[in-house]
Design a protein around this motif. Structure first.
Motif, PDB file in Angstrom:
ATOM      1  N   GLU A 153     -30.115 -32.819  -5.124  1.00 39.64           N
ATOM      2  CA  GLU A 153     -29.425 -31.522  -5.051  1.00 39.64           C
ATOM      3  C   GLU A 153     -28.201 -31.554  -4.149  1.00 39.64           C
ATOM      4  O   GLU A 153     -27.161 -30.975  -4.474  1.00 39.64           O
ATOM      5  N   GLU A 154     -28.284 -32.262  -3.019  1.00 35.46           N
ATOM      6  CA  GLU A 154     -27.175 -32.261  -2.073  1.00 35.46           C
ATOM      7  C   GLU A 154     -25.961 -33.064  -2.556  1.00 35.46           C
ATOM      8  O   GLU A 154     -24.851 -32.855  -2.078  1.00 35.46           O
ATOM      9  N   VAL A 155     -26.153 -33.962  -3.513  1.00 39.11           N
ATOM     10  CA  VAL A 155     -25.033 -34.765  -4.010  1.00 39.11           C
ATOM     11  C   VAL A 155     -24.401 -34.160  -5.268  1.00 39.11           C
ATOM     12  O   VAL A 155     -23.272 -34.491  -5.612  1.00 39.11           O
ATOM     13  N   ARG A 156     -25.092 -33.268  -5.927  1.00 43.03           N
ATOM     14  CA  ARG A 156     -24.564 -32.676  -7.173  1.00 43.03           C
ATOM     15  C   ARG A 156     -23.187 -32.033  -7.014  1.00 43.03           C
ATOM     16  O   ARG A 156     -22.310 -32.266  -7.854  1.00 43.03           O
ATOM     17  N   SER A 205     -10.416 -48.689   4.605  1.00 45.09           N
ATOM     18  CA  SER A 205     -11.551 -48.180   5.391  1.00 45.09           C
ATOM     19  C   SER A 205     -12.829 -48.015   4.571  1.00 45.09           C
ATOM     20  O   SER A 205     -13.831 -47.517   5.080  1.00 45.09           O
ATOM     21  N   TYR A 206     -12.797 -48.437   3.300  1.00 46.36           N
ATOM     22  CA  TYR A 206     -13.969 -48.310   2.435  1.00 46.36           C
ATOM     23  C   TYR A 206     -14.537 -49.683   2.108  1.00 46.36           C
ATOM     24  O   TYR A 206     -13.813 -50.673   2.049  1.00 46.36           O
ATOM     25  N   LYS A 207     -15.823 -49.716   1.835  1.00 43.04           N
ATOM     26  CA  LYS A 207     -16.444 -50.931   1.324  1.00 43.04           C
ATOM     27  C   LYS A 207     -16.033 -51.046  -0.140  1.00 43.04           C
ATOM     28  O   LYS A 207     -16.189 -50.090  -0.918  1.00 43.04           O
ATOM     29  N   THR A 208     -15.497 -52.200  -0.502  1.00 45.34           N
ATOM     30  CA  THR A 208     -15.058 -52.418  -1.883  1.00 45.34           C
ATOM     31  C   THR A 208     -15.550 -53.776  -2.372  1.00 45.34           C
ATOM     32  O   THR A 208     -15.878 -54.662  -1.577  1.00 45.34           O
ATOM     33  N   THR A 209     -15.601 -53.899  -3.678  1.00 53.01           N
ATOM     34  CA  THR A 209     -15.801 -55.183  -4.329  1.00 53.01           C
ATOM     35  C   THR A 209     -14.648 -55.325  -5.305  1.00 53.01           C
ATOM     36  O   THR A 209     -13.730 -54.499  -5.307  1.00 53.01           O
ATOM     37  N   LYS A 210     -14.695 -56.300  -6.166  1.00 54.33           N
ATOM     38  CA  LYS A 210     -13.597 -56.508  -7.105  1.00 54.33           C
ATOM     39  C   LYS A 210     -13.310 -55.259  -7.943  1.00 54.33           C
ATOM     40  O   LYS A 210     -12.170 -54.937  -8.220  1.00 54.33           O
ATOM     41  N   GLY A 211     -14.351 -54.529  -8.317  1.00 56.41           N
ATOM     42  CA  GLY A 211     -14.155 -53.386  -9.206  1.00 56.41           C
ATOM     43  C   GLY A 211     -14.800 -52.097  -8.750  1.00 56.41           C
ATOM     44  O   GLY A 211     -14.958 -51.176  -9.547  1.00 56.41           O
ATOM     45  N   ALA A 212     -15.190 -52.017  -7.463  1.00 53.16           N
ATOM     46  CA  ALA A 212     -15.919 -50.836  -7.002  1.00 53.16           C
ATOM     47  C   ALA A 212     -15.434 -50.383  -5.630  1.00 53.16           C
ATOM     48  O   ALA A 212     -15.023 -51.190  -4.802  1.00 53.16           O
ATOM     49  N   ILE A 213     -15.524 -49.080  -5.428  1.00 51.37           N
ATOM     50  CA  ILE A 213     -15.208 -48.464  -4.140  1.00 51.37           C
ATOM     51  C   ILE A 213     -16.397 -47.604  -3.765  1.00 51.37           C
ATOM     52  O   ILE A 213     -16.869 -46.802  -4.573  1.00 51.37           O
ATOM     53  N   GLN A 214     -16.868 -47.753  -2.532  1.00 49.81           N
ATOM     54  CA  GLN A 214     -17.979 -46.932  -2.052  1.00 49.81           C
ATOM     55  C   GLN A 214     -17.436 -45.839  -1.137  1.00 49.81           C
ATOM     56  O   GLN A 214     -16.815 -46.137  -0.120  1.00 49.81           O
ATOM     57  N   PHE A 215     -17.688 -44.587  -1.520  1.00 54.49           N
ATOM     58  CA  PHE A 215     -17.348 -43.432  -0.698  1.00 54.49           C
ATOM     59  C   PHE A 215     -18.639 -42.973  -0.013  1.00 54.49           C
ATOM     60  O   PHE A 215     -19.511 -42.393  -0.671  1.00 54.49           O
ATOM     61  N   PRO A 216     -18.776 -43.249   1.288  1.00 53.30           N
ATOM     62  CA  PRO A 216     -20.014 -42.891   1.992  1.00 53.30           C
ATOM     63  C   PRO A 216     -20.260 -41.379   1.976  1.00 53.30           C
ATOM     64  O   PRO A 216     -19.321 -40.589   2.110  1.00 53.30           O
ATOM     65  N   LEU A 217     -21.501 -41.001   1.816  1.00 52.49           N
ATOM     66  CA  LEU A 217     -21.847 -39.580   1.765  1.00 52.49           C
ATOM     67  C   LEU A 217     -21.843 -38.925   3.148  1.00 52.49           C
ATOM     68  O   LEU A 217     -21.866 -37.699   3.232  1.00 52.49           O
ATOM     69  N   ASP A 218     -21.765 -39.720   4.205  1.00 53.60           N
ATOM     70  CA  ASP A 218     -21.718 -39.142   5.547  1.00 53.60           C
ATOM     71  C   ASP A 218     -20.281 -38.929   6.046  1.00 53.60           C
ATOM     72  O   ASP A 218     -20.057 -38.603   7.198  1.00 53.60           O
ATOM     73  N   ARG A 219     -19.301 -39.121   5.154  1.00 55.18           N
ATOM     74  CA  ARG A 219     -17.889 -38.863   5.450  1.00 55.18           C
ATOM     75  C   ARG A 219     -17.319 -37.972   4.358  1.00 55.18           C
ATOM     76  O   ARG A 219     -17.825 -37.977   3.230  1.00 55.18           O
ATOM     77  N   PRO A 220     -16.246 -37.246   4.660  1.00 54.23           N
ATOM     78  CA  PRO A 220     -15.616 -36.450   3.594  1.00 54.23           C
ATOM     79  C   PRO A 220     -15.115 -37.363   2.475  1.00 54.23           C
ATOM     80  O   PRO A 220     -14.581 -38.438   2.732  1.00 54.23           O
TER      81      PRO A 220
END
Length: 143
Positions: free
Chosen positions: A36-39, A101-116
């Motif tokens: 629910e909190e991520v929707r 400032s993000y964790k990335t791989t060749k084709g992915a970006i991770q947007f942490p849920l504890d940051r805007p």
């Protein structure tokens, strides 16, 4: 090993994020199946991408919400601690400084849920992917 009590699948990681059903058929259903909190975050990502790529078609591909415009433009997916954005080969995108400032791989970006979430960056990446897709389609027509 951890076994999901809902679907019975085995995973290496405890409480690994996954889909208990392979029958998710559209983005509404995908978002409804998330915590629910991520929707609201997923809905805003969806609206951001839709606004940046208004002609793109929504679908599920690789079990993720996907926007398609002659090719897969961008996927997104929810995980326990982040939302992943998958715009294809990041080496082909001019966003190295913004992604530092993000964790990335060749084709992915991770947007942490504890940051805007940087929705403006997601929009810019999507707009760039639209240009790349249009260019690719024009090259195919010229052949």
């Amino acid at each position: 090993m951890w076994q999901c009590p809902k679907c019975g699948r085995d995973f290496k990681a405890q409480n690994q994020s996954h889909y208990c059903s392979d029958t998710i058929s559209d983005i509404d259903e995908y978002i409804a199946a998330q915590a629910e909190e991520v929707r609201p975050i997923l809905e805003k990502i969806r609206k951001t991408i839709k606004k940046a790529a208004p002609k793109a078609v929504e679908k599920i591909s690789w079990s993720m919400p996907t926007f398609w415009l002659g090719e897969n433009l961008i996927h997104f997916a929810a995980f326990k601690k982040h939302v992943g954005i998958y715009p294809g080969d990041l080496g082909k995108l001019p966003f190295e400084k913004q992604l530092a400032s993000y964790k990335t791989t060749k084709g992915a970006i991770q947007f942490p849920l504890d940051r805007p979430i940087d929705y403006d960056l997601i929009a810019e990446i999507t707009k760039h992917r639209v240009i790349m897709a249009q260019h690719s389609q024009q090259e195919n027509l010229d052949k």
